[in-house]
Design a protein around this motif. Structure first.
Motif, PDB file in Angstrom:
ATOM      1  N   VAL A 277       0.866  -1.174   0.000  1.00 20.35           N
ATOM      2  CA  VAL A 277       0.000   0.000   0.000  1.00 20.35           C
ATOM      3  C   VAL A 277       0.904   1.226   0.000  1.00 20.35           C
ATOM      4  O   VAL A 277       1.729   1.388   0.898  1.00 20.35           O
ATOM      5  CB  VAL A 277      -0.932   0.043   1.223  1.00 20.35           C
ATOM      6  N   VAL A 278       0.763   2.064  -1.022  1.00 19.16           N
ATOM      7  CA  VAL A 278       1.573   3.275  -1.124  1.00 19.16           C
ATOM      8  C   VAL A 278       0.673   4.481  -0.867  1.00 19.16           C
ATOM      9  O   VAL A 278      -0.392   4.614  -1.471  1.00 19.16           O
ATOM     10  CB  VAL A 278       2.231   3.389  -2.518  1.00 19.16           C
ATOM     11  N   TYR A 279       1.132   5.343   0.055  1.00 17.10           N
ATOM     12  CA  TYR A 279       0.371   6.540   0.400  1.00 17.10           C
ATOM     13  C   TYR A 279       0.959   7.775  -0.283  1.00 17.10           C
ATOM     14  O   TYR A 279       2.163   7.833  -0.568  1.00 17.10           O
ATOM     15  CB  TYR A 279       0.364   6.747   1.915  1.00 17.10           C
ATOM     16  N   LEU A 280       0.087   8.735  -0.518  1.00 21.80           N
ATOM     17  CA  LEU A 280       0.488  10.004  -1.111  1.00 21.80           C
ATOM     18  C   LEU A 280      -0.027  11.147  -0.249  1.00 21.80           C
ATOM     19  O   LEU A 280      -1.008  10.998   0.480  1.00 21.80           O
ATOM     20  CB  LEU A 280      -0.104  10.175  -2.519  1.00 21.80           C
ATOM     21  N   THR A 281       0.639  12.280  -0.352  1.00 15.99           N
ATOM     22  CA  THR A 281       0.087  13.536   0.133  1.00 15.99           C
ATOM     23  C   THR A 281      -0.154  14.407  -1.083  1.00 15.99           C
ATOM     24  O   THR A 281       0.696  14.477  -1.989  1.00 15.99           O
ATOM     25  CB  THR A 281       1.044  14.233   1.111  1.00 15.99           C
ATOM     26  N   GLU A 282      -1.316  15.047  -1.134  1.00 18.21           N
ATOM     27  CA  GLU A 282      -1.687  15.836  -2.315  1.00 18.21           C
ATOM     28  C   GLU A 282      -2.092  17.251  -1.941  1.00 18.21           C
ATOM     29  O   GLU A 282      -2.694  17.491  -0.892  1.00 18.21           O
ATOM     30  CB  GLU A 282      -2.849  15.160  -3.045  1.00 18.21           C
ATOM     31  N   GLY A 283      -1.743  18.174  -2.794  1.00 15.03           N
ATOM     32  CA  GLY A 283      -2.241  19.539  -2.730  1.00 15.03           C
ATOM     33  C   GLY A 283      -2.685  19.929  -4.118  1.00 15.03           C
ATOM     34  O   GLY A 283      -2.125  19.450  -5.115  1.00 15.03           O
ATOM     35  N   CYS A 284      -3.701  20.753  -4.220  1.00 12.78           N
ATOM     36  CA  CYS A 284      -4.206  21.086  -5.554  1.00 12.78           C
ATOM     37  C   CYS A 284      -4.461  22.575  -5.708  1.00 12.78           C
ATOM     38  O   CYS A 284      -4.672  23.290  -4.727  1.00 12.78           O
ATOM     39  CB  CYS A 284      -5.469  20.298  -5.891  1.00 12.78           C
ATOM     40  N   ILE A 285      -4.403  23.021  -6.943  1.00 12.10           N
ATOM     41  CA  ILE A 285      -4.778  24.383  -7.308  1.00 12.10           C
ATOM     42  C   ILE A 285      -5.801  24.286  -8.432  1.00 12.10           C
ATOM     43  O   ILE A 285      -5.672  23.464  -9.338  1.00 12.10           O
ATOM     44  CB  ILE A 285      -3.559  25.228  -7.747  1.00 12.10           C
ATOM     45  N   SER A 286      -6.836  25.106  -8.340  1.00 11.78           N
ATOM     46  CA  SER A 286      -7.874  25.065  -9.371  1.00 11.78           C
ATOM     47  C   SER A 286      -7.512  25.994 -10.516  1.00 11.78           C
ATOM     48  O   SER A 286      -6.566  26.782 -10.431  1.00 11.78           O
ATOM     49  CB  SER A 286      -9.223  25.481  -8.768  1.00 11.78           C
ATOM     50  N   ASP A 287      -8.239  25.884 -11.575  1.00  8.56           N
ATOM     51  CA  ASP A 287      -8.155  26.833 -12.688  1.00  8.56           C
ATOM     52  C   ASP A 287      -6.757  26.932 -13.288  1.00  8.56           C
ATOM     53  O   ASP A 287      -6.111  27.974 -13.237  1.00  8.56           O
ATOM     54  CB  ASP A 287      -8.606  28.231 -12.253  1.00  8.56           C
ATOM     55  N   VAL A 288      -6.283  25.858 -13.850  1.00  9.36           N
ATOM     56  CA  VAL A 288      -5.025  25.886 -14.594  1.00  9.36           C
ATOM     57  C   VAL A 288      -5.359  25.811 -16.080  1.00  9.36           C
ATOM     58  O   VAL A 288      -5.429  26.828 -16.762  1.00  9.36           O
ATOM     59  CB  VAL A 288      -4.081  24.745 -14.154  1.00  9.36           C
ATOM     60  N   GLY A 289      -5.648  24.612 -16.578  1.00 10.19           N
ATOM     61  CA  GLY A 289      -6.072  24.496 -17.974  1.00 10.19           C
ATOM     62  C   GLY A 289      -7.389  25.209 -18.236  1.00 10.19           C
ATOM     63  O   GLY A 289      -7.625  25.719 -19.340  1.00 10.19           O
ATOM     64  N   THR A 290      -8.246  25.263 -17.212  1.00 12.45           N
ATOM     65  CA  THR A 290      -9.545  25.930 -17.343  1.00 12.45           C
ATOM     66  C   THR A 290      -9.374  27.391 -17.752  1.00 12.45           C
ATOM     67  O   THR A 290     -10.067  27.895 -18.646  1.00 12.45           O
ATOM     68  CB  THR A 290     -10.306  25.889 -16.003  1.00 12.45           C
ATOM     69  N   VAL A 291      -8.442  28.073 -17.105  1.00 13.67           N
ATOM     70  CA  VAL A 291      -8.219  29.493 -17.367  1.00 13.67           C
ATOM     71  C   VAL A 291      -7.623  29.710 -18.753  1.00 13.67           C
ATOM     72  O   VAL A 291      -8.005  30.641 -19.473  1.00 13.67           O
ATOM     73  CB  VAL A 291      -7.289  30.091 -16.284  1.00 13.67           C
ATOM     74  N   ILE A 292      -6.685  28.852 -19.116  1.00 17.86           N
ATOM     75  CA  ILE A 292      -6.049  28.994 -20.431  1.00 17.86           C
ATOM     76  C   ILE A 292      -7.076  28.764 -21.537  1.00 17.86           C
ATOM     77  O   ILE A 292      -7.093  29.476 -22.547  1.00 17.86           O
ATOM     78  CB  ILE A 292      -4.850  28.026 -20.548  1.00 17.86           C
TER      79      ILE A 292
END
Length: 517
Positions: free
Chosen positions: A323-338
């Motif tokens: 079992v491999v765990y991850l930590t994630e952070g996200c930002i919205s509006d990347v490709g959406t804005v372009i």
């Protein structure tokens, strides 16, 4: 090879198929043993907007597109379906549907992860006394036990992006679903579960650990659907599917669909799939996906870090005992804005944007503040351009948009370095916006790290294919997969990050002015 031509013996199944059901585009690639793409197809995923803030997908349209894109890719490769050793499915996360267990009829369209219909419910819960009391209880438990399981569980701060809140909305507003759930006749499924159900004509009802953990309803510490959260939100526990390994024989697609039974050997959430496709197998490996949104994922190995502001734990994948765990952070509006900038004619072709940004020395103080999708931290943030002048040109606007992506990458990277006590190793980028050399170089400068970009930016479909290939014996193991990686370019820091400080300070000021609109 002509589509109808047959092979026999050991040559019969020499390819794996990886499908990525994204938020805006569905892509399918056929891979050979060298992980080279032999055939491809893509279709636009059409979202529905029935009311302000609602984002849905038609399940029948999605199903038709899914089947069609696989058939087209195999045909484009000049192959027959019987030559496919296995199918791997990567899907957008958090988008879900509920349906009647006996009839298979959906109670509603897919409710997208981008949907914000639960905003009022979220606001009332976050202000509730009950939630504050629970928060105190968990804080005391963490103090007494030292167990990170009790350190600020993600459900103690609700957001409109969480599946749990929208699922609670379903049972409060769709009487058919509520009635079926009372009679144990309601099924819940993310996109992967629905596709499995349809591919097997209802004989397989399951999800995998990566998709389950991305709902926020599945507890990564205990690896179970969270009864505390479900009781809190009055969501019946009977609706959830069994959770299986990520690389696993889920059964075969019914032969009526593709002409032959195709083995379904992996289902995986898209960001975890991209992580696997980038071969980020070791603790400290970092994956940056820049597609519709931006996602930073860190492999934390066997260690599961509790949620912290802006970061949250996920199960990356489960293969057998691993079992491999991850930590994630996200930002919205990347490709959406372009895409929006293209729609309003700031440029014609997305390939022009890097050149436009470099055609000027700086943005002349013009800043772009993203906010098309609701921010977790501020649901009232206003998307805006600031600092406009008579001399402002399209190039200044485009540069401001691209700079906003790099600045937010810098913010999230700094948060990861501060919160995650694991030395960060290789950083690998993928997704459509990773093709933008201006964003990539500026991000590398700001974080003062090398960033690798692969030849093939469609890592989610490759990751699904890798996982399917391992389950079917098409590939022998991760060491073989690492040898198949192909790097197109490595972005190395070229400027001192301090050179960007005035521009980033101005941008941060613009962000403050856009809050609480």
């Amino acid at each position: 090879m002509p589509c109808g031509q047959q092979e026999s013996g050991a040559d019969a199944a020499r390819y794996v198929v990886g499908v990525d059901v994204g938020s805006t585009v569905m892509k399918c690639h056929v891979y050979d043993r060298a992980a080279a793409v032999r055939g491809s197809s893509s279709r636009k995923v059409e979202s529905l907007y029935p009311r302000l803030g609602w984002v849905e997908l038609d399940p029948e349209v999605l199903w038709s597109q899914f089947v069609g894109v696989i058939k087209e890719a195999v045909q484009a490769a000049g192959l027959h379906m019987r030559q496919v050793a296995g199918l791997g499915i990567s899907t957008q996360r958090g988008t879900f549907i509920t349906w009647h267990k006996r009839t298979g009829k959906p109670f509603h369209n897919f409710i997208s992860w981008q949907d914000v219909r639960s905003a009022e419910l979220v606001n009332s819960w976050n202000k509730s006394l009950l939630l504050k009391v629970i928060h105190v209880i968990f804080t005391v438990l963490h103090f007494l036990t030292g167990n990170d399981r009790y350190l600020a569980p993600s459900f103690l701060t609700f957001s409109t992006q969480q599946t749990s809140m929208k699922l609670s909305w379903v049972f409060k507003n769709i009487s058919e679903a509520e009635e079926a759930a009372r009679k144990n006749n309601c099924c819940f499924g993310t996109v992967d579960t629905w596709l499995l159900y349809r591919l097997t004509k209802g004989s397989v009802y399951a999800t995998d650990y990566s998709n389950a953990s991305a709902t926020g309803v599945f507890e990564p510490f205990t690896k179970c659907w969270n009864p505390t959260l479900c009781n809190l939100l009055s969501i019946p526990m009977s609706i959830y599917p069994p959770v299986k390994d990520t690389s696993f024989n889920f059964g075969s697609a019914d032969s009526e669909i593709f002409g032959v039974p195709i083995p379904i050997m992996a289902v995986v959430a898209d960001q975890q799939s991209a992580m696997f496709g980038e071969c980020c197998f070791h603790p400290g490996d970092v994956k940056l996906t820049m597609g519709t949104g931006g996602f930073w994922n860190v492999n934390t190995g066997e260690h599961l870090f509790a949620s912290r502001r802006g970061l949250y734990p996920l199960i990356g994948w489960k293969i057998g005992e691993e079992v491999v765990y991850l930590t994630e952070g996200c930002i919205s509006d990347v490709g959406t804005v372009i895409k929006w900038a293209q729609d309003i004619n700031l440029f014609t072709n997305v390939d022009e944007t890097a050149k436009m940004a470099r055609s000027i020395v700086d943005s002349e103080g013009v800043c772009f503040v993203p906010g098309f999708q609701v921010s977790v931290n501020d649901p009232y943030i206003c998307a805006s351009f600031m600092g406009l002048k008579p001399s402002t040109t399209r190039s200044h606007l485009v540069r401001a948009i691209l700079e906003s992506v790099a600045f937010r990458n810098k913010q999230l990277y700094d948060m990861i370095v501060k919160k995650i006590r694991i030395p960060l190793q290789t950083i690998r980028a993928d997704g459509g916006v990773s093709n933008n050399s201006f964003v990539m170089q500026m991000t590398s400068d700001l974080i003062n790290k090398k960033i690798e970009k692969p030849v093939n930016a469609d890592m989610s479909s490759l990751g699904a294919a890798f996982l399917a290939g391992l389950a079917s014996g098409f590939w022998t193991g991760k060491e073989q997969l690492k040898k198949l990686r192909q790097i197109e370019v490595v972005f190395e820091p070229q400027k001192d990050s301090k050179e960007y400080k005035p521009a980033m300070d101005t941008w941060l000021q613009a962000m403050k002015c856009s809050l609480h609109w």
